[in-house]
Design a protein around this motif. Sequence first.
Motif, mmCIF file in Angstrom:
data_model
loop_
_atom_site.group_PDB
_atom_site.id
_atom_site.type_symbol
_atom_site.label_atom_id
_atom_site.label_comp_id
_atom_site.label_asym_id
_atom_site.label_seq_id
_atom_site.Cartn_x
_atom_site.Cartn_y
_atom_site.Cartn_z
ATOM 1 N N SER A 190 0.829 -1.211 0.000
ATOM 2 C CA SER A 190 0.000 0.000 0.000
ATOM 3 C C SER A 190 0.858 1.253 0.000
ATOM 4 O O SER A 190 0.497 2.270 -0.607
ATOM 5 N N PHE A 191 1.990 1.193 0.684
ATOM 6 C CA PHE A 191 2.908 2.327 0.687
ATOM 7 C C PHE A 191 3.422 2.587 -0.724
ATOM 8 O O PHE A 191 3.521 3.744 -1.164
ATOM 9 N N VAL A 192 3.746 1.529 -1.443
ATOM 10 C CA VAL A 192 4.230 1.660 -2.817
ATOM 11 C C VAL A 192 3.149 2.233 -3.724
ATOM 12 O O VAL A 192 3.387 3.157 -4.514
ATOM 13 N N LEU A 197 0.375 6.526 -7.018
ATOM 14 C CA LEU A 197 -0.829 7.231 -7.455
ATOM 15 C C LEU A 197 -0.627 8.735 -7.554
ATOM 16 O O LEU A 197 -1.274 9.399 -8.369
ATOM 17 N N VAL A 198 0.241 9.292 -6.708
ATOM 18 C CA VAL A 198 0.444 10.748 -6.707
ATOM 19 C C VAL A 198 1.869 11.114 -7.132
ATOM 20 O O VAL A 198 2.349 12.210 -6.861
ATOM 21 N N TYR A 320 4.280 -0.683 -8.821
ATOM 22 C CA TYR A 320 4.429 0.772 -8.868
ATOM 23 C C TYR A 320 4.031 1.328 -10.236
ATOM 24 O O TYR A 320 3.301 2.331 -10.326
ATOM 25 N N LEU A 321 4.493 0.687 -11.295
ATOM 26 C CA LEU A 321 4.190 1.165 -12.646
ATOM 27 C C LEU A 321 2.692 1.118 -12.928
ATOM 28 O O LEU A 321 2.133 2.058 -13.522
ATOM 29 N N ILE A 322 2.029 0.056 -12.511
ATOM 30 C CA ILE A 322 0.577 -0.022 -12.700
ATOM 31 C C ILE A 322 -0.114 1.041 -11.854
ATOM 32 O O ILE A 322 -1.109 1.652 -12.275
#
Length: 473
Positions: A190-192, A197-198, A320-322
């Motif tokens: 979730s941290f990743v 997302l931002v 991360y990329l997704i």
Amino acid sequence: MKFSKHFEASQASSMESFNPNRHLKEQFVSNLTGSSKLEIFIMVTNLSILVLIRRCIGFNWMSNGYPKKDDNVAGGGKSFKACVVVLLIDFLCIAVPYILYLTVLAEWTYWSTILVLLLLFCLKTFDRNGPSFLQEGGVDSIRENITSYRVSTMLVTCFSILAVDFKIFPRRYAKTETYGTSLMDLGVGSFVVANALVSRQARGITNMTLSNGLRSTSPLIILGFARLVSTSSVNYQIHVGEYGVHWNFFFTLAAVAILTLIINVHPRYCGVLGSFILIGYQALLLCGLNKYLLSEERKTDIFSQNKEGIFSIFGYWGMYLIGVRIGSYVFFGDNADAMSKTNKSARTRACALCMFFWSLTLLLDWYVEATSRRMCNMAYVSLILASNLQVLAIVMPFDCVPGCKSSAMEEAFSRNMLASFLLANVLTGVVNLSVDTLSVSSIAALAILFVYAFFLCFVVGIADFLGMRLKFW
């Protein structure tokens, strides 16, 4: 020679005295299998609704005539008394229920869902000025939704990393050993995703040079080595099966950031690249890499000692990329500095993607490979994306309720996200080295958790009131 042996023995004894129950604590969080995906879904729902309830209660910075905050001025013109009162309300409405859900109310998770839903329904029903959910929200409302999502994820992580060391914390919520799903398994991923997302990439800002990117990543590497040295020097308990002997979460974040800098693609293609990486990594796992990563055999070389952390980088990088592509698709337009998506559009897309990734999680778990945080396989990546989108999908429909702005505590944690996490880790270490967490009673454990949460929330909140920011880049 005798002096050397005596010195080494005394040094080992000194380290042991810092944490005499290290091995017992390590065993306490080992060989766990987690809980069901349904319970994870319900827990995420409960914790998200608590944020909505706090929003509906109101009494934020704009309440009772307190002036709007000016971020350029310490305190922003607000009184310190107002700051303390609002932080106390935030603590009672968010932090206290979070801790209760993670401990004494864990056996009543499903009943708790019904209770919080009824409470939210009553608050919404008796709100005479409440607008329709169909009302459009602007840029500010989208930012507040993202803030609430990121902070709720951070709070659960901060509370869980200490609560897990007490017997009052259900073992099924602790991190799984090999395969399975648990609440704490969601923390790292979730941290990743929250960062993705931002991220600058999600906002369409792709002008960062490699040298500047490496410079911005260096604090994570420094923190990784600082954690390694500090835990070793005080004989702190380390679950080797999580990342390896020397690896830790900060090294993973740094590795993902560096790989993203080296292979820099447009946000539109991040999802495709991330999917290919995950598919290739999953294929390697099914060809025998999973057996190697789950085996307890370790050679003396640094690679073998940290095999879990090193190989899981590919899973987290794909995740991360997704996440970058989802952030660009759901929230951001082509403008690098503004959110051009309407809130209604973002809400619809978040809900659709949430359902898609939950369905994908079940299919991958049943027909490809069971969910494994330790390897960060495709099922785990899909689970993380589904649960994070679920939080957003729950929070976003309520952004138009009068007075429903992000709370003071949410804003404070959002502005100092990494600093808050570091403070939580330091406090967790202090408690573990000062208290025998395995022998304290349930009441004492609950009291310690409340004091810990109170101190954490108020330090972060008051630091924000004073205009203090910890920024590495």
